[in-house]
Motif scaffolding. Structure first.
Motif, PDB file in Angstrom:
ATOM      1  N   ARG A  50       0.822  -1.128  -0.092  1.00  0.00           N
ATOM      2  CA  ARG A  50      -0.069  -0.092  -0.072  1.00  0.00           C
ATOM      3  C   ARG A  50       0.865   1.300  -0.028  1.00  0.00           C
ATOM      4  O   ARG A  50       2.040   1.234   0.828  1.00  0.00           O
ATOM      5  N   SER A  51       0.325   2.266  -0.522  1.00  0.00           N
ATOM      6  CA  SER A  51       1.007   3.524  -0.693  1.00  0.00           C
ATOM      7  C   SER A  51       0.976   4.229   0.518  1.00  0.00           C
ATOM      8  O   SER A  51      -0.017   4.444   1.246  1.00  0.00           O
ATOM      9  N   GLU A  89       2.405   7.376   1.186  1.00  0.00           N
ATOM     10  CA  GLU A  89       2.243   8.842   0.720  1.00  0.00           C
ATOM     11  C   GLU A  89       1.385   9.017  -0.250  1.00  0.00           C
ATOM     12  O   GLU A  89       1.519   8.421  -1.748  1.00  0.00           O
ATOM     13  N   VAL A  90       0.506   9.634  -0.379  1.00  0.00           N
ATOM     14  CA  VAL A  90      -0.400  10.308  -1.558  1.00  0.00           C
ATOM     15  C   VAL A  90      -0.239  11.804  -1.535  1.00  0.00           C
ATOM     16  O   VAL A  90       0.015  12.607  -0.832  1.00  0.00           O
ATOM     17  N   ALA A  97      -5.189  14.532  -3.048  1.00  0.00           N
ATOM     18  CA  ALA A  97      -5.615  13.331  -3.491  1.00  0.00           C
ATOM     19  C   ALA A  97      -6.696  12.859  -2.692  1.00  0.00           C
ATOM     20  O   ALA A  97      -7.155  13.345  -1.643  1.00  0.00           O
ATOM     21  N   VAL A 128      -8.913   9.516  -2.083  1.00  0.00           N
ATOM     22  CA  VAL A 128      -8.711   8.156  -2.109  1.00  0.00           C
ATOM     23  C   VAL A 128      -9.471   7.279  -1.182  1.00  0.00           C
ATOM     24  O   VAL A 128     -10.143   7.697  -0.330  1.00  0.00           O
ATOM     25  N   ILE A 131      -5.841   0.752  -3.067  1.00  0.00           N
ATOM     26  CA  ILE A 131      -6.535   2.170  -2.778  1.00  0.00           C
ATOM     27  C   ILE A 131      -6.824   2.766  -4.079  1.00  0.00           C
ATOM     28  O   ILE A 131      -6.152   2.554  -5.152  1.00  0.00           O
ATOM     29  N   SER A 169      -8.645   5.930  -6.523  1.00  0.00           N
ATOM     30  CA  SER A 169      -8.704   7.351  -6.831  1.00  0.00           C
ATOM     31  C   SER A 169     -10.144   7.665  -6.848  1.00  0.00           C
ATOM     32  O   SER A 169     -10.853   7.219  -7.948  1.00  0.00           O
TER      33      SER A 169
END
Length: 186
Positions: free
Chosen positions: A19-20, A22-23, A27, A29, A49, A51
């Motif tokens: 999983r990311s 940092e977005v 953003a 999400v 995740i 968008s």
């Protein structure tokens, strides 16, 4: 010499966490559960995740304002709309003797879209098109129709959910009995 202590909070399961963290600053999400593309067993799910910044249908689904059948019906409509559209990247050559042939999937998509327009009516089909194809919000739809009150926004939202119920029925994601029970709960 003393033994080096290892961090006891280290967990092996976190190695595969993709999983990311940092977005981007602006953003929007939401977490969704999808089929694992690397799974050995069919049906295994992972969290991903998605968008929802320019996806009104995804936003409504992630905020639990529409159910799964309505969401899948809306996605099927979007898929049919994209399928029936001509390929804009295909360059038209002047003097060509034949046009690009229409595929069977394009023909079926057009037939389904015609049926949807008949069942939803002109206003319902326009509302669904504005939200699912153009990505407009209820406030923007009200502005386009020169009605800017909250009462009209609520009407458009209610009518859009009714249209999503109808789409779920047409595409086979819901039954008539299931939509009647959902109407009684509202």
């Amino acid at each position: 010499m003393g033994r080096v202590r290892r961090n006891r909070s280290y967990k092996l399961a976190q190695i595969y966490d993709r999983r990311s963290r940092e977005v981007p600053f602006n953003a929007e999400v939401a977490e969704v559960e999808i089929d694992n593309p690397l799974a050995l067993d069919p049906g295994e799910k992972i969290m991903a995740i998605r968008s929802i910044r320019s996806d009104p249908l995804g936003r409504l689904h992630s905020h639990h304002q529409i159910d799964e059948a309505q969401y899948r019906g809306g996605r099927a409509f979007q898929n049919d709309w994209e399928r029936q559209a001509m390929d804009p990247t295909h360059e038209y050559v002047d003097g060509a003797r034949t046009r690009e042939p229409v595929t069977e999937s394009q023909r079926q998509a057009v037939l389904r879209l015609n049926r949807i327009e008949r069942e939803l009516g002109t206003d319902g089909a326009a509302l669904v098109h504005d939200v699912l194809v153009l990505g407009l919000t209820m406030d923007q739809i009200g502005q386009r129709r020169a009605v800017r009150t909250q009462r009209w926004n609520d009407y458009f939202a209610r009518r859009f959910r009714e249209c999503l119920d109808r789409l779920a029925l047409i595409y086979g994601f819901a039954t008539e009995a299931g939509t009647q029970r959902a109407d009684q709960r509202r």
